[in-house]
Design an enzyme around this catalytic site. Structure first.
Site, PDB file in Angstrom:
ATOM      1  CG  ASP A   2      -1.495  11.724  83.090  1.00 47.71           C
ATOM      2  OD1 ASP A   2      -0.402  11.653  82.813  1.00 47.71           O
ATOM      3  OD2 ASP A   2      -2.362  10.538  82.532  1.00 47.71           O
ATOM      4  CE  LYS A  59      -0.813   9.816  79.968  1.00 49.44           C
ATOM      5  NZ  LYS A  59      -1.597   8.808  80.793  1.00 49.44           N
ATOM      6  N   GLY A 117      -0.384   3.445  95.603  1.00 53.05           N
ATOM      7  CA  GLY A 117       0.561   4.198  94.713  1.00 53.05           C
ATOM      8  C   GLY A 117       0.213   4.479  93.432  1.00 53.05           C
TER       9      GLY A 117
HETATM   10  N1  HSE Z   1      -0.908   8.690  86.063  1.00 48.60           N
HETATM   11  C1  HSE Z   1      -1.176   8.072  84.942  1.00 48.60           C
HETATM   12  C2  HSE Z   1      -2.107   7.067  84.766  1.00 48.60           C
HETATM   13  C3  HSE Z   1       0.218   7.407  84.285  1.00 48.60           C
HETATM   14  O1  HSE Z   1      -2.829   6.715  85.912  1.00 48.60           O
HETATM   15  O2  HSE Z   1      -2.620   6.420  83.782  1.00 48.60           O
HETATM   16  C4  HSE Z   1       1.250   8.116  83.890  1.00 48.60           C
HETATM   17  O3  HSE Z   1       0.391   8.951  82.822  1.00 48.60           O
END
Ligand code: HSE
Length: 414
Positions: free
Chosen positions: A203, A207, A189
């Site tokens: 992602d 950031k 998950g």
């Molecule tokens: N999917 C991201 C991670 C967490 O694996 O760090 C949410 O930004």
């Protein structure tokens, strides 16, 4: 008794539920620390009936996040819905237009609409706080905007996607290929609904874009990031890098150069014995370099209920105390438009290739690199597997353009 700070929480997934638990569990501590109670007036989520393991009876329910944001008994809108458009964006805009502060974990929304939202916040005397959007429980936004605000930053870098770090360290530790570990991460998950956000570096790129804005006083420029994910990293890359004392990390780097703002998110070799090299599993690490502070290393969990809810609560506590730092650490109107550096700063590069195992093959590679002005730092040739020999080269600092020229001249590397 001073007036409570009243929250409206939109989105009751892992993080929203975690926030409700903290508000309940630490009620008196929060009140003592903030000098006023922190309470939840209302919540909203997609499904009202789902059992989330926390009682919701004490809170008003709204089906619609926009209605929640506009409620008179909500002082701070806590946006934990996610997504860069739709209800998250609409409700955030409405809250800010009403002069309400917003706390959010939504990196995608801020990476795309950050400047406009920060201007909207300023125009209405509000602020957006987003500690939970970057590196989960690591207090990097607060560190940059407050604790380190006296510094000129030279560079900020880090591993900010736990899923990618899990995949890369698991590949190395178990000697497994990418596809097998990707499937494991899926089963655990760890992957976002759209896994490209994780393994494609998007992602982590979101950031990095937010950190750049704060560190360099520039408008958020997600499109200016040079992004490469981990999909093409092979177990051979990892094993051979390890053999030369390196580990492969999806590393985000942002720095202001004479050529403009350089933002890169890409698989990089880092020394195995460095703090970044020793970062295991799904952990995150952010490294800040300030002219006065020197290097600061922050490490912690980048996702999950507790760490992310902890970051949300840190922002809520600041607002309860009346600490209302501008969204990106300075008024939005003072953020300069970023000029993206067209070429990256010189750096060492890593090349892995399969060479025909015959006299002169290696000499030809060395000569081609020399012709392109690329100097070799380390080189290793592995098990000869007729008819080819795997070769790994680490260069001295050079430019991407010089590497590309050399590769073009020598043909396609493996
Ligand atoms: N999917 C991201 C991670 C967490 O694996 O760090 C949410 O930004």
């Amino acid at each position: 008794m001073p007036q409570p700070l009243r929250l409206g929480i939109a989105g009751l997934g892992t993080v929203g539920t975690g926030v409700l638990k903290i508000v309940r569990r630490h009620e008196s501590t929060l009140t003592q620390r903030a000098g006023r109670p922190v309470s939840v007036s209302a919540v909203s989520a997609r499904s009202r009936d789902k059992d989330r393991g926390v009682p919701l009876e004490a809170f008003a329910w709204e089906d619609d996040a926009v209605a929640l944001a506009k409620r008179d008994d909500v002082d701070v809108f806590v946006e934990l819905i996610g997504g860069d458009t739709g209800p998250a964006l609409e409700a955030t805009e409405d809250a800010l237009a009403l002069g309400k502060d917003v706390v959010t974990a939504n990196k995608a929304m801020l990476a795309v609409h950050g400047q406009r939202l920060a201007e909207l916040a300023d125009a209405n005397g509000a602020t957006i706080r987003f500690e939970a959007a970057v590196a989960g429980g690591i207090p990097i936004i607060k560190a940059l905007t407050e604790s380190l605000a006296g510094n000129e930053f030279t560079r900020v870098m880090g591993v900010m996607n736990g899923t990618c770090n899990y995949i890369l360290t698991r590949m190395e530790n178990a000697g497994l290929p990418y596809d097998d570990v990707f499937a494991e991460a899926d089963a655990l998950g760890y992957l976002e609904a759209d896994p490209t956000l994780d393994v494609g570096g998007i992602d982590a790129g979101h950031k990095l874009a937010l950190l750049s804005a704060i560190a360099f006083g520039t408008q958020v420029d997600f499109d200016g990031i040079d992004i490469e994910g981990i999909e093409n990293v092979t177990i051979e890359d990892i094993e051979q890098a390890a053999d030369m004392g390196f580990r492969v990390k999806l590393l985000g780097v942002t720095q202001m150069t004479g050529r403009g703002l350089e933002q890169r998110m890409s698989p990089c070799l880092v020394p195995a014995n460095s703090p970044l090299g020793q970062l295991e599993n799904a952990m995150n690490m952010v490294v800040v370099e300030g002219d006065s502070s020197g290097q600061i290393v922050l490490r912690g969990a980048g996702a999950g209920e507790g760490p992310t809810a902890s970051a949300v609560m840190g922002d809520v506590m600041d607002l309860a105390r009346g600490i209302r730092t501008p969204t990106f650490g300075q008024p939005a109107a003072s953020l300069r438009k970023a000029t993206a550096a067209r070429a990256s700063a010189p750096a060492p590069f890593y090349l892995r290739m399969q060479l025909e195992d015959k006299p002169g093959a290696l000499a030809k590679v060395a000569a081609t690199l020399a012709d392109a002005g690329v100097s070799i730092d380390r080189m290793r040739q592995y098990r000869h597997e007729e008819p080819s020999a795997p070769v790994l080269i680490v260069t001295h600092r050079t430019t991407r353009a010089a590497i590309d020229d050399a590769i073009a001249a020598m043909g396609q590397p493996a």
